[in-house]
Design a protein around this motif. Structure first.
Motif, PDB file in Angstrom:
ATOM      1  N   LEU A  71       0.804  -1.104  -0.138  1.00 47.02           N
ATOM      2  CA  LEU A  71      -0.102  -0.003  -0.028  1.00 47.02           C
ATOM      3  C   LEU A  71       0.888   1.266   0.119  1.00 47.02           C
ATOM      4  CD1 LEU A  71      -2.741  -1.056   2.546  1.00 47.02           C
ATOM      5  CD2 LEU A  71      -3.087  -1.204   0.013  1.00 47.02           C
ATOM      6  N   LYS A  72       2.160   1.061   0.039  1.00 48.65           N
ATOM      7  CA  LYS A  72       3.098   2.355  -0.002  1.00 48.65           C
ATOM      8  C   LYS A  72       3.080   3.003  -1.302  1.00 48.65           C
ATOM      9  CE  LYS A  72       4.597   2.883   4.359  1.00 48.65           C
ATOM     10  NZ  LYS A  72       4.610   3.928   4.890  1.00 48.65           N
ATOM     11  N   GLU A  73       3.482   4.149  -1.186  1.00 49.68           N
ATOM     12  CA  GLU A  73       3.679   5.002  -2.722  1.00 49.68           C
ATOM     13  C   GLU A  73       4.986   4.403  -3.090  1.00 49.68           C
ATOM     14  OE1 GLU A  73       3.646   9.113  -2.189  1.00 49.68           O
ATOM     15  OE2 GLU A  73       4.232   9.496  -3.900  1.00 49.68           O
ATOM     16  N   ASN A  74       5.111   4.244  -4.335  1.00 48.51           N
ATOM     17  CA  ASN A  74       6.295   3.773  -5.237  1.00 48.51           C
ATOM     18  C   ASN A  74       6.800   5.045  -5.746  1.00 48.51           C
ATOM     19  OD1 ASN A  74       5.866   1.193  -4.461  1.00 48.51           O
ATOM     20  ND2 ASN A  74       5.859   0.391  -6.486  1.00 48.51           N
ATOM     21  N   ILE A  75       8.184   5.559  -5.462  1.00 48.74           N
ATOM     22  CA  ILE A  75       8.673   6.678  -5.901  1.00 48.74           C
ATOM     23  C   ILE A  75       9.695   6.244  -6.763  1.00 48.74           C
ATOM     24  CG2 ILE A  75      10.322   8.689  -5.431  1.00 48.74           C
ATOM     25  CD1 ILE A  75       8.808   8.210  -2.423  1.00 48.74           C
ATOM     26  N   ILE A  76       9.585   6.772  -8.140  1.00 42.93           N
ATOM     27  CA  ILE A  76      10.726   6.616  -9.142  1.00 42.93           C
ATOM     28  C   ILE A  76      11.600   7.812  -9.086  1.00 42.93           C
ATOM     29  CG2 ILE A  76      11.284   6.150 -11.536  1.00 42.93           C
ATOM     30  CD1 ILE A  76       8.676   4.622 -11.671  1.00 42.93           C
ATOM     31  N   PRO A  77      12.915   8.004  -8.961  1.00 36.92           N
ATOM     32  CA  PRO A  77      13.610   9.293  -8.544  1.00 36.92           C
ATOM     33  C   PRO A  77      13.418  10.084  -9.996  1.00 36.92           C
ATOM     34  CG  PRO A  77      14.764   7.459  -7.721  1.00 36.92           C
ATOM     35  CD  PRO A  77      13.460   6.855  -8.454  1.00 36.92           C
ATOM     36  N   ALA A  78      13.511  11.244 -10.240  1.00 33.82           N
ATOM     37  CA  ALA A  78      13.586  12.096 -11.289  1.00 33.82           C
ATOM     38  C   ALA A  78      14.455  11.560 -12.267  1.00 33.82           C
ATOM     39  CB  ALA A  78      13.618  13.586 -10.974  1.00 33.82           C
ATOM     40  N   GLY A  79      15.881  11.559 -11.765  1.00 34.71           N
ATOM     41  CA  GLY A  79      17.049  11.142 -12.706  1.00 34.71           C
ATOM     42  C   GLY A  79      17.085   9.695 -13.109  1.00 34.71           C
ATOM     43  N   ALA A  80      16.061   8.792 -12.835  1.00 34.86           N
ATOM     44  CA  ALA A  80      16.140   7.697 -12.910  1.00 34.86           C
ATOM     45  C   ALA A  80      15.914   7.205 -14.239  1.00 34.86           C
ATOM     46  CB  ALA A  80      15.297   6.790 -11.981  1.00 34.86           C
ATOM     47  N   ASP A  81      16.299   6.102 -14.878  1.00 32.00           N
ATOM     48  CA  ASP A  81      16.083   5.183 -16.043  1.00 32.00           C
ATOM     49  C   ASP A  81      14.964   4.522 -15.923  1.00 32.00           C
ATOM     50  OD1 ASP A  81      15.994   3.998 -18.401  1.00 32.00           O
ATOM     51  OD2 ASP A  81      18.254   3.994 -18.864  1.00 32.00           O
ATOM     52  N   SER A 139      18.989   3.837 -10.894  1.00 30.96           N
ATOM     53  CA  SER A 139      18.483   4.752  -9.752  1.00 30.96           C
ATOM     54  C   SER A 139      19.126   5.942  -9.975  1.00 30.96           C
ATOM     55  CB  SER A 139      19.019   4.067  -8.464  1.00 30.96           C
ATOM     56  OG  SER A 139      18.460   2.852  -7.982  1.00 30.96           O
ATOM     57  N   GLU A 230      16.773   3.485  -3.577  1.00 28.81           N
ATOM     58  CA  GLU A 230      16.014   4.528  -4.165  1.00 28.81           C
ATOM     59  C   GLU A 230      14.553   3.672  -4.307  1.00 28.81           C
ATOM     60  OE1 GLU A 230      15.751   7.512  -4.649  1.00 28.81           O
ATOM     61  OE2 GLU A 230      18.187   7.822  -4.541  1.00 28.81           O
ATOM     62  N   MET A 234       6.348  -1.930  -3.117  1.00 27.67           N
ATOM     63  CA  MET A 234       6.202  -3.266  -3.355  1.00 27.67           C
ATOM     64  C   MET A 234       7.448  -3.527  -4.434  1.00 27.67           C
ATOM     65  SD  MET A 234       4.096  -5.655  -2.439  1.00 27.67           S
ATOM     66  CE  MET A 234       4.526  -7.398  -2.808  1.00 27.67           C
ATOM     67  N   ARG A 235       8.148  -2.588  -5.046  1.00 23.03           N
ATOM     68  CA  ARG A 235       9.410  -2.964  -5.700  1.00 23.03           C
ATOM     69  C   ARG A 235      10.395  -3.426  -4.715  1.00 23.03           C
ATOM     70  NH1 ARG A 235       8.003   1.728  -9.030  1.00 23.03           N
ATOM     71  NH2 ARG A 235       6.624   0.921 -10.697  1.00 23.03           N
TER      72      ARG A 235
ATOM     73  N   LEU B  28       2.563  -6.015  -9.119  1.00 24.26           N
ATOM     74  CA  LEU B  28       3.007  -4.519  -9.187  1.00 24.26           C
ATOM     75  C   LEU B  28       1.667  -3.744  -9.544  1.00 24.26           C
ATOM     76  CD1 LEU B  28       6.480  -4.409 -10.454  1.00 24.26           C
ATOM     77  CD2 LEU B  28       5.840  -3.638  -8.355  1.00 24.26           C
ATOM     78  N   ARG B  35      -2.221   1.881  -4.086  1.00 23.97           N
ATOM     79  CA  ARG B  35      -1.133   2.880  -3.572  1.00 23.97           C
ATOM     80  C   ARG B  35      -1.307   4.232  -3.911  1.00 23.97           C
ATOM     81  NH1 ARG B  35       2.764   0.482  -7.100  1.00 23.97           N
ATOM     82  NH2 ARG B  35       2.991   1.832  -9.029  1.00 23.97           N
ATOM     83  N   PRO B  36      -1.327   5.229  -3.031  1.00 25.70           N
ATOM     84  CA  PRO B  36      -1.481   6.525  -3.456  1.00 25.70           C
ATOM     85  C   PRO B  36      -0.136   6.978  -4.161  1.00 25.70           C
ATOM     86  CG  PRO B  36      -0.372   6.285  -1.253  1.00 25.70           C
ATOM     87  CD  PRO B  36      -0.844   4.918  -1.665  1.00 25.70           C
ATOM     88  N   LEU B  44      11.030  13.138  -5.294  1.00 25.07           N
ATOM     89  CA  LEU B  44      11.801  12.584  -6.706  1.00 25.07           C
ATOM     90  C   LEU B  44      13.298  12.758  -6.596  1.00 25.07           C
ATOM     91  CD1 LEU B  44       9.211  13.129  -9.093  1.00 25.07           C
ATOM     92  CD2 LEU B  44       9.364  11.197  -7.682  1.00 25.07           C
TER      93      LEU B  44
END
Lengths: 337, 123
Positions: A71-81, A139, A230, A234-235, B28, B35-36, B44
Protein backbone atom coordinates in the motif's frame (compact mmCIF):
# COMPACT_ATOMS: atom_id res chain seq x y z
CA UNK A 1 -17.90 -33.83 -11.31
CA UNK A 2 -15.45 -35.30 -8.86
CA UNK A 3 -14.06 -37.55 -11.56
CA UNK A 4 -13.49 -34.63 -13.92
CA UNK A 5 -11.71 -32.78 -11.15
CA UNK A 6 -9.42 -35.74 -10.61
CA UNK A 7 -8.61 -35.86 -14.32
CA UNK A 8 -7.82 -32.14 -14.29
CA UNK A 9 -5.60 -32.48 -11.23
CA UNK A 10 -3.78 -35.42 -12.83
CA UNK A 11 -3.25 -33.44 -16.02
CA UNK A 12 -1.93 -30.43 -14.10
CA UNK A 13 0.37 -32.73 -12.15
CA UNK A 14 1.62 -34.34 -15.34
CA UNK A 15 2.54 -31.00 -16.84
CA UNK A 16 4.05 -29.89 -13.50
CA UNK A 17 1.69 -26.91 -13.24
CA UNK A 18 0.41 -28.12 -9.90
CA UNK A 19 3.94 -28.58 -8.55
CA UNK A 20 4.91 -25.13 -9.81
CA UNK A 21 1.96 -23.50 -8.05
CA UNK A 22 2.68 -25.41 -4.82
CA UNK A 23 6.41 -24.60 -4.85
CA UNK A 24 5.87 -20.93 -5.71
CA UNK A 25 3.17 -20.44 -3.08
CA UNK A 26 5.32 -22.21 -0.54
CA UNK A 27 8.31 -20.00 -1.33
CA UNK A 28 6.26 -16.83 -1.16
CA UNK A 29 4.67 -17.96 2.12
CA UNK A 30 8.07 -18.79 3.56
CA UNK A 31 9.42 -15.28 3.00
CA UNK A 32 7.27 -13.52 5.64
CA UNK A 33 7.86 -16.44 7.99
CA UNK A 34 11.62 -16.23 7.45
CA UNK A 35 11.72 -12.49 8.08
CA UNK A 36 9.73 -13.09 11.26
CA UNK A 37 12.01 -15.96 12.27
CA UNK A 38 15.06 -13.82 11.60
CA UNK A 39 13.90 -11.04 13.92
CA UNK A 40 12.66 -13.49 16.50
CA UNK A 41 15.80 -15.67 16.56
CA UNK A 42 18.20 -12.74 16.60
CA UNK A 43 16.01 -11.02 19.18
CA UNK A 44 16.24 -13.97 21.53
CA UNK A 45 19.98 -14.34 20.87
CA UNK A 46 20.34 -10.74 22.01
CA UNK A 47 18.10 -11.36 25.04
CA UNK A 48 15.09 -9.42 23.82
CA UNK A 49 11.69 -10.53 22.63
CA UNK A 50 11.60 -9.55 18.95
CA UNK A 51 8.19 -8.89 17.36
CA UNK A 52 5.31 -9.62 19.75
CA UNK A 53 2.31 -7.57 18.63
CA UNK A 54 0.92 -9.01 15.39
CA UNK A 55 -0.54 -12.45 16.00
CA UNK A 56 0.79 -15.11 18.36
CA UNK A 57 4.30 -14.01 19.34
CA UNK A 58 4.32 -11.75 16.30
CA UNK A 59 4.06 -14.58 13.77
CA UNK A 60 2.00 -12.46 11.36
CA UNK A 61 4.57 -9.64 11.42
CA UNK A 62 5.92 -10.52 7.97
CA UNK A 63 2.45 -10.53 6.42
CA UNK A 64 1.67 -7.17 8.04
CA UNK A 65 4.89 -5.81 6.52
CA UNK A 66 3.91 -7.19 3.14
CA UNK A 67 0.52 -5.50 3.20
CA UNK A 68 2.13 -2.25 4.32
CA UNK A 69 4.63 -2.38 1.44
CA UNK A 70 1.86 -3.13 -1.06
CA UNK A 71 0.00 0.00 0.00
CA UNK A 72 3.03 2.31 0.07
CA UNK A 73 3.67 4.95 -2.53
CA UNK A 74 6.22 3.90 -5.15
CA UNK A 75 8.73 6.62 -5.91
CA UNK A 76 10.73 6.70 -9.13
CA UNK A 77 13.52 9.28 -8.76
CA UNK A 78 13.57 12.09 -11.32
CA UNK A 79 16.99 11.12 -12.69
CA UNK A 80 16.19 7.43 -12.93
CA UNK A 81 16.10 5.37 -16.08
CA UNK A 82 12.41 4.49 -15.86
CA UNK A 83 12.07 1.25 -17.90
CA UNK A 84 15.15 -0.31 -16.30
CA UNK A 85 14.16 0.95 -12.88
CA UNK A 86 10.79 -0.81 -13.20
CA UNK A 87 12.24 -3.96 -14.77
CA UNK A 88 15.05 -4.52 -12.24
CA UNK A 89 12.96 -5.83 -9.29
CA UNK A 90 11.17 -8.32 -11.53
CA UNK A 91 14.48 -9.39 -13.03
CA UNK A 92 15.71 -10.02 -9.52
CA UNK A 93 12.62 -11.91 -8.33
CA UNK A 94 11.91 -14.19 -11.30
CA UNK A 95 15.30 -16.04 -11.34
CA UNK A 96 15.14 -16.50 -7.57
CA UNK A 97 11.78 -18.26 -7.97
CA UNK A 98 12.43 -20.35 -11.08
CA UNK A 99 15.67 -21.74 -9.65
CA UNK A 100 13.38 -24.05 -7.63
CA UNK A 101 12.22 -25.83 -10.78
CA UNK A 102 14.98 -28.45 -10.58
CA UNK A 103 15.23 -28.92 -6.79
CA UNK A 104 14.02 -32.41 -5.79
CA UNK A 105 12.13 -32.11 -2.49
CA UNK A 106 11.35 -35.83 -2.40
CA UNK A 107 11.69 -38.78 -4.74
CA UNK A 108 8.16 -38.07 -6.03
CA UNK A 109 8.02 -34.30 -5.64
CA UNK A 110 10.00 -32.10 -7.99
CA UNK A 111 8.95 -29.85 -10.83
CA UNK A 112 11.30 -31.29 -13.42
CA UNK A 113 14.46 -33.35 -13.64
CA UNK A 114 16.90 -32.15 -16.28
CA UNK A 115 20.34 -33.59 -16.94
CA UNK A 116 22.15 -30.26 -16.46
CA UNK A 117 20.33 -29.19 -13.27
CA UNK A 118 23.45 -28.00 -11.42
CA UNK A 119 24.51 -25.80 -14.33
CA UNK A 120 20.94 -24.54 -14.61
CA UNK A 121 20.84 -23.41 -10.97
CA UNK A 122 24.24 -21.68 -11.27
CA UNK A 123 23.20 -19.96 -14.50
CA UNK A 124 19.87 -18.79 -13.13
CA UNK A 125 21.56 -17.51 -9.97
CA UNK A 126 23.86 -15.41 -12.19
CA UNK A 127 20.90 -13.85 -13.96
CA UNK A 128 19.79 -12.49 -10.58
CA UNK A 129 22.94 -10.36 -10.55
CA UNK A 130 21.57 -8.41 -13.51
CA UNK A 131 18.66 -7.29 -11.33
CA UNK A 132 21.10 -5.89 -8.77
CA UNK A 133 23.38 -4.16 -11.29
CA UNK A 134 20.50 -2.68 -13.28
CA UNK A 135 18.78 -1.47 -10.11
CA UNK A 136 21.92 0.35 -9.02
CA UNK A 137 22.51 1.79 -12.45
CA UNK A 138 18.93 2.88 -13.08
CA UNK A 139 18.54 4.63 -9.72
CA UNK A 140 21.09 7.32 -10.56
CA UNK A 141 22.14 7.60 -6.95
CA UNK A 142 25.72 7.32 -5.72
CA UNK A 143 24.82 4.96 -2.91
CA UNK A 144 22.82 2.69 -5.16
CA UNK A 145 25.54 2.51 -7.82
CA UNK A 146 28.29 1.83 -5.29
CA UNK A 147 26.20 -0.83 -3.58
CA UNK A 148 25.38 -2.48 -6.89
CA UNK A 149 29.03 -2.59 -8.00
CA UNK A 150 30.13 -4.02 -4.70
CA UNK A 151 27.38 -6.56 -4.73
CA UNK A 152 28.08 -7.67 -8.29
CA UNK A 153 31.83 -8.00 -7.68
CA UNK A 154 31.17 -9.98 -4.51
CA UNK A 155 28.59 -12.28 -6.07
CA UNK A 156 30.71 -13.15 -9.10
CA UNK A 157 33.83 -13.70 -6.97
CA UNK A 158 32.07 -16.15 -4.70
CA UNK A 159 30.25 -17.79 -7.57
CA UNK A 160 33.63 -19.17 -8.64
CA UNK A 161 34.11 -20.70 -5.21
CA UNK A 162 30.59 -22.17 -5.33
CA UNK A 163 31.15 -23.58 -8.80
CA UNK A 164 34.43 -25.21 -7.77
CA UNK A 165 33.11 -26.52 -4.44
CA UNK A 166 30.33 -28.34 -6.27
CA UNK A 167 32.76 -30.21 -8.54
CA UNK A 168 33.67 -32.63 -5.71
CA UNK A 169 30.15 -34.03 -5.20
CA UNK A 170 29.68 -34.10 -8.98
CA UNK A 171 32.74 -36.32 -9.38
CA UNK A 172 31.36 -38.71 -6.77
CA UNK A 173 27.85 -38.77 -8.24
CA UNK A 174 28.82 -38.74 -11.92
CA UNK A 175 25.75 -36.78 -12.99
CA UNK A 176 24.53 -33.18 -13.11
CA UNK A 177 20.92 -34.11 -12.40
CA UNK A 178 19.94 -33.21 -8.85
CA UNK A 179 17.66 -36.24 -8.63
CA UNK A 180 20.58 -38.42 -9.71
CA UNK A 181 22.89 -36.78 -7.19
CA UNK A 182 20.40 -37.43 -4.38
CA UNK A 183 20.01 -41.05 -5.46
CA UNK A 184 23.81 -41.44 -5.48
CA UNK A 185 23.70 -40.62 -1.77
CA UNK A 186 21.26 -43.39 -0.87
CA UNK A 187 24.11 -45.34 0.77
CA UNK A 188 25.61 -42.34 2.56
CA UNK A 189 25.79 -38.56 2.36
CA UNK A 190 28.67 -36.90 0.53
CA UNK A 191 29.34 -34.66 3.53
CA UNK A 192 31.99 -36.84 5.27
CA UNK A 193 33.97 -37.12 2.01
CA UNK A 194 33.43 -33.52 0.95
CA UNK A 195 33.90 -31.70 4.22
CA UNK A 196 36.29 -29.15 2.64
CA UNK A 197 33.92 -28.64 -0.26
CA UNK A 198 31.04 -28.14 2.14
CA UNK A 199 32.88 -25.55 4.22
CA UNK A 200 33.88 -23.64 1.06
CA UNK A 201 30.32 -23.87 -0.25
CA UNK A 202 28.84 -22.75 3.06
CA UNK A 203 31.01 -19.63 3.31
CA UNK A 204 30.48 -18.84 -0.36
CA UNK A 205 26.73 -19.22 -0.11
CA UNK A 206 26.60 -16.66 2.71
CA UNK A 207 28.46 -14.24 0.46
CA UNK A 208 26.46 -15.17 -2.63
CA UNK A 209 23.20 -14.19 -0.95
CA UNK A 210 24.74 -11.00 0.51
CA UNK A 211 24.13 -12.19 4.04
CA UNK A 212 26.02 -11.26 7.20
CA UNK A 213 28.97 -11.29 7.76
CA UNK A 214 29.28 -10.48 4.04
CA UNK A 215 26.38 -8.04 3.78
CA UNK A 216 28.58 -5.21 2.50
CA UNK A 217 26.30 -4.28 -0.39
CA UNK A 218 23.72 -3.30 2.21
CA UNK A 219 26.15 -1.91 4.77
CA UNK A 220 23.56 0.36 6.33
CA UNK A 221 26.00 2.60 8.13
CA UNK A 222 27.93 3.63 5.01
CA UNK A 223 25.78 2.93 1.97
CA UNK A 224 22.37 3.33 3.66
CA UNK A 225 20.89 0.29 1.93
CA UNK A 226 23.03 -0.30 -1.13
CA UNK A 227 21.52 -0.96 -4.52
CA UNK A 228 17.87 -0.68 -3.47
CA UNK A 229 18.15 2.63 -1.61
CA UNK A 230 15.87 4.41 -4.11
CA UNK A 231 13.26 1.66 -4.16
CA UNK A 232 10.09 1.82 -2.14
CA UNK A 233 6.85 -0.09 -1.72
CA UNK A 234 6.30 -3.34 -3.58
CA UNK A 235 9.40 -2.91 -5.77
CA UNK A 236 11.54 -2.86 -2.64
CA UNK A 237 9.63 -5.90 -1.38
CA UNK A 238 10.57 -7.77 -4.57
CA UNK A 239 14.27 -7.38 -3.79
CA UNK A 240 13.57 -8.59 -0.30
CA UNK A 241 11.60 -11.62 -1.50
CA UNK A 242 14.36 -12.38 -4.00
CA UNK A 243 17.00 -12.29 -1.25
CA UNK A 244 15.09 -14.73 0.94
CA UNK A 245 14.16 -16.96 -1.99
CA UNK A 246 17.85 -17.06 -2.93
CA UNK A 247 18.67 -18.09 0.62
CA UNK A 248 16.26 -20.98 0.24
CA UNK A 249 17.76 -21.94 -3.13
CA UNK A 250 21.35 -22.07 -1.88
CA UNK A 251 20.41 -24.00 1.26
CA UNK A 252 18.35 -26.42 -0.83
CA UNK A 253 21.37 -26.89 -3.10
CA UNK A 254 23.60 -27.55 -0.07
CA UNK A 255 21.05 -30.10 1.15
CA UNK A 256 21.03 -31.91 -2.19
CA UNK A 257 24.75 -31.76 -2.94
CA UNK A 258 26.22 -32.51 0.48
CA UNK A 259 23.52 -33.53 2.97
CA UNK A 260 21.85 -36.27 0.96
CA UNK A 261 18.66 -34.46 -0.11
CA UNK A 262 15.64 -36.50 0.91
CA UNK A 263 17.79 -39.37 2.30
CA UNK A 264 17.73 -39.90 6.08
CA UNK A 265 20.99 -39.77 8.07
CA UNK A 266 22.99 -42.85 9.21
CA UNK A 267 21.95 -45.06 6.25
CA UNK A 268 24.85 -47.43 6.93
CA UNK A 269 23.70 -48.40 10.43
CA UNK A 270 21.22 -51.21 11.04
CA UNK A 271 19.87 -49.52 14.17
CA UNK A 272 18.97 -46.36 12.29
CA UNK A 273 16.84 -48.04 9.60
CA UNK A 274 13.61 -46.96 11.28
CA UNK A 275 14.54 -43.43 10.11
CA UNK A 276 13.76 -44.56 6.55
CA UNK A 277 10.08 -44.75 7.50
CA UNK A 278 9.91 -40.97 7.89
CA UNK A 279 8.97 -39.44 4.51
CA UNK A 280 11.91 -37.92 2.66
CA UNK A 281 10.30 -34.52 2.36
CA UNK A 282 10.64 -34.07 6.13
CA UNK A 283 14.33 -34.87 5.97
CA UNK A 284 14.79 -32.46 3.11
CA UNK A 285 13.08 -29.55 4.82
CA UNK A 286 14.60 -30.44 8.18
CA UNK A 287 18.10 -30.06 6.73
CA UNK A 288 17.16 -26.98 4.76
CA UNK A 289 15.59 -25.22 7.76
CA UNK A 290 18.55 -26.09 9.93
CA UNK A 291 20.87 -24.47 7.38
CA UNK A 292 18.59 -21.43 7.23
CA UNK A 293 18.73 -21.25 11.02
CA UNK A 294 22.54 -21.22 10.88
CA UNK A 295 22.29 -18.21 8.53
CA UNK A 296 20.62 -16.29 11.35
CA UNK A 297 22.97 -17.73 13.93
CA UNK A 298 25.98 -16.56 11.89
CA UNK A 299 24.43 -13.12 11.51
CA UNK A 300 23.96 -12.80 15.25
CA UNK A 301 27.52 -13.98 15.95
CA UNK A 302 30.00 -12.44 13.52
CA UNK A 303 30.84 -8.80 12.80
CA UNK A 304 30.82 -7.61 9.20
CA UNK A 305 33.88 -8.08 6.95
CA UNK A 306 35.77 -5.18 5.43
CA UNK A 307 35.59 -5.14 1.62
CA UNK A 308 39.28 -5.92 1.01
CA UNK A 309 39.07 -8.78 3.52
CA UNK A 310 36.05 -10.09 1.70
CA UNK A 311 37.76 -10.11 -1.69
CA UNK A 312 40.89 -11.61 -0.16
CA UNK A 313 38.93 -14.45 1.43
CA UNK A 314 37.14 -15.23 -1.78
CA UNK A 315 40.07 -15.11 -4.18
CA UNK A 316 43.02 -16.15 -2.04
CA UNK A 317 41.53 -18.66 0.38
CA UNK A 318 38.34 -20.24 -0.93
CA UNK A 319 39.39 -20.73 -4.57
CA UNK A 320 42.71 -22.49 -3.77
CA UNK A 321 40.91 -24.59 -1.13
CA UNK A 322 38.21 -25.60 -3.61
CA UNK A 323 40.85 -26.47 -6.24
CA UNK A 324 42.77 -28.57 -3.70
CA UNK A 325 39.50 -30.31 -2.86
CA UNK A 326 38.97 -31.19 -6.52
CA UNK A 327 42.47 -32.65 -6.83
CA UNK A 328 42.15 -34.59 -3.56
CA UNK A 329 38.76 -36.00 -4.55
CA UNK A 330 40.20 -36.98 -7.93
CA UNK A 331 43.19 -38.76 -6.41
CA UNK A 332 41.14 -40.61 -3.77
CA UNK A 333 38.53 -41.69 -6.30
CA UNK A 334 41.28 -42.91 -8.64
CA UNK A 335 42.87 -44.97 -5.85
CA UNK A 336 39.61 -46.46 -4.58
CA UNK A 337 38.30 -46.96 -8.09
CA UNK B 1 3.18 -34.67 -28.99
CA UNK B 2 4.16 -32.13 -31.64
CA UNK B 3 7.79 -32.03 -32.70
CA UNK B 4 9.69 -29.41 -30.69
CA UNK B 5 13.31 -28.40 -30.41
CA UNK B 6 13.08 -28.16 -26.61
CA UNK B 7 13.10 -31.47 -24.70
CA UNK B 8 9.90 -32.05 -22.71
CA UNK B 9 11.81 -31.83 -19.42
CA UNK B 10 12.41 -28.14 -20.01
CA UNK B 11 8.76 -27.29 -20.59
CA UNK B 12 7.94 -26.93 -16.85
CA UNK B 13 10.78 -24.43 -16.51
CA UNK B 14 9.26 -22.26 -19.23
CA UNK B 15 5.81 -22.58 -17.64
CA UNK B 16 7.33 -21.57 -14.30
CA UNK B 17 9.09 -18.62 -15.96
CA UNK B 18 5.80 -17.36 -17.38
CA UNK B 19 3.93 -17.87 -14.08
CA UNK B 20 6.66 -16.13 -12.06
CA UNK B 21 6.81 -13.21 -14.49
CA UNK B 22 3.02 -12.84 -14.46
CA UNK B 23 3.06 -12.93 -10.66
CA UNK B 24 5.60 -10.09 -10.63
CA UNK B 25 3.78 -7.85 -13.08
CA UNK B 26 0.35 -8.61 -11.60
CA UNK B 27 1.48 -7.81 -8.05
CA UNK B 28 2.97 -4.51 -9.19
CA UNK B 29 -0.22 -3.68 -11.11
CA UNK B 30 -2.36 -4.62 -8.11
CA UNK B 31 -0.24 -2.34 -5.92
CA UNK B 32 -0.58 0.40 -8.55
CA UNK B 33 -4.38 0.27 -8.14
CA UNK B 34 -4.18 0.47 -4.36
CA UNK B 35 -1.29 2.76 -3.52
CA UNK B 36 -1.35 6.55 -3.33
CA UNK B 37 0.76 8.68 -5.64
CA UNK B 38 1.62 12.29 -4.85
CA UNK B 39 5.11 13.04 -6.14
CA UNK B 40 6.87 16.34 -5.55
CA UNK B 41 10.31 17.65 -6.44
CA UNK B 42 11.96 16.88 -3.13
CA UNK B 43 10.53 13.38 -3.02
CA UNK B 44 11.85 12.60 -6.47
CA UNK B 45 15.40 13.80 -5.79
CA UNK B 46 18.11 11.16 -5.41
CA UNK B 47 18.73 10.26 -1.76
CA UNK B 48 22.06 11.58 -0.51
CA UNK B 49 21.43 11.79 3.23
CA UNK B 50 19.77 15.20 2.98
CA UNK B 51 22.31 16.92 0.72
CA UNK B 52 21.09 17.91 -2.72
CA UNK B 53 22.89 15.67 -5.24
CA UNK B 54 25.40 17.85 -7.10
CA UNK B 55 26.38 15.60 -9.98
CA UNK B 56 25.31 12.65 -12.04
CA UNK B 57 26.20 9.53 -10.11
CA UNK B 58 27.11 7.56 -13.23
CA UNK B 59 30.68 8.77 -13.34
CA UNK B 60 34.02 7.04 -12.99
CA UNK B 61 34.19 3.92 -10.87
CA UNK B 62 37.08 2.08 -9.28
CA UNK B 63 39.02 0.13 -11.96
CA UNK B 64 39.29 -2.91 -9.67
CA UNK B 65 35.67 -3.81 -10.39
CA UNK B 66 36.55 -4.13 -14.05
CA UNK B 67 39.52 -6.32 -13.22
CA UNK B 68 37.39 -8.59 -11.05
CA UNK B 69 34.92 -8.97 -13.90
CA UNK B 70 37.68 -9.96 -16.34
CA UNK B 71 39.13 -12.46 -13.89
CA UNK B 72 35.69 -13.88 -13.26
CA UNK B 73 35.10 -14.54 -16.95
CA UNK B 74 38.46 -16.33 -17.17
CA UNK B 75 38.04 -18.55 -14.15
CA UNK B 76 34.34 -19.21 -14.63
CA UNK B 77 35.07 -20.62 -18.07
CA UNK B 78 37.59 -22.96 -16.52
CA UNK B 79 35.00 -24.09 -13.98
CA UNK B 80 32.56 -24.80 -16.80
CA UNK B 81 35.24 -26.97 -18.43
CA UNK B 82 35.62 -28.87 -15.14
CA UNK B 83 31.94 -29.89 -15.07
CA UNK B 84 31.79 -32.35 -17.97
CA UNK B 85 35.06 -33.81 -16.77
CA UNK B 86 33.65 -34.28 -13.24
CA UNK B 87 30.58 -36.06 -14.62
CA UNK B 88 32.49 -38.69 -16.61
CA UNK B 89 35.42 -38.89 -14.18
CA UNK B 90 34.58 -42.32 -12.74
CA UNK B 91 34.21 -43.83 -16.20
CA UNK B 92 37.54 -42.56 -17.53
CA UNK B 93 39.72 -43.42 -14.53
CA UNK B 94 43.42 -42.61 -14.42
CA UNK B 95 43.46 -41.00 -17.86
CA UNK B 96 40.98 -38.36 -16.68
CA UNK B 97 43.02 -37.73 -13.55
CA UNK B 98 46.19 -37.06 -15.56
CA UNK B 99 44.39 -34.83 -18.02
CA UNK B 100 42.77 -32.83 -15.28
CA UNK B 101 45.94 -32.43 -13.25
CA UNK B 102 47.49 -30.92 -16.36
CA UNK B 103 44.50 -28.61 -16.83
CA UNK B 104 44.49 -27.52 -13.19
CA UNK B 105 48.25 -26.96 -13.36
CA UNK B 106 47.80 -24.54 -16.25
CA UNK B 107 44.96 -22.90 -14.34
CA UNK B 108 47.14 -22.60 -11.25
CA UNK B 109 49.89 -21.03 -13.34
CA UNK B 110 47.52 -18.30 -14.53
CA UNK B 111 46.22 -17.89 -10.99
CA UNK B 112 49.74 -17.52 -9.58
CA UNK B 113 50.53 -14.97 -12.30
CA UNK B 114 47.46 -12.91 -11.43
CA UNK B 115 48.41 -13.09 -7.77
CA UNK B 116 52.02 -12.01 -8.43
CA UNK B 117 50.85 -9.11 -10.59
CA UNK B 118 48.63 -7.93 -7.75
CA UNK B 119 45.34 -8.48 -9.55
CA UNK B 120 43.90 -10.05 -6.41
CA UNK B 121 44.83 -7.14 -4.13
CA UNK B 122 42.21 -4.65 -3.11
CA UNK B 123 43.68 -1.43 -1.70
Amino acid sequence: MGEQLMVLVKLLWQYSVLQIVIVMSFTLMMVPLLTWAERKVIGHMQVRMGPMRVGFHGILQGIADGIKLLLKENIIPAGADRPIFILAPILSLVPALIAFSVIPFDSWFYITDINIAVLYVLAIASVGTYGIILAGWASNSSYALLGALRSAAQVISYELAIGMALVGPLMMAGTLSLVGITKAQAQGWFLPYQIVGFVVYYIAMLAETNRAPFDLPEAETELVAGFHVEYSGMRFAFFFIAEYANMMVVTAMATVMFLGGWNPPFQGFEAAHFLQKIPGIFWFFGKMFFLLFTFLWVRATFPRFRYDQLMKLGWKVLIPLALANIVMTGVILAIRG
Amino acid sequence: MPETTIPANYLPIIIFLVIAFLFGTFTLFFGYLLRPSSPNTDKLAAYECGNPPFMDSRSKVFVRYYLVAVMFVLFDLEVVFLYPWAVVYRKLGLFALGEMLLFILILLFGYAYAWRKGALEWD
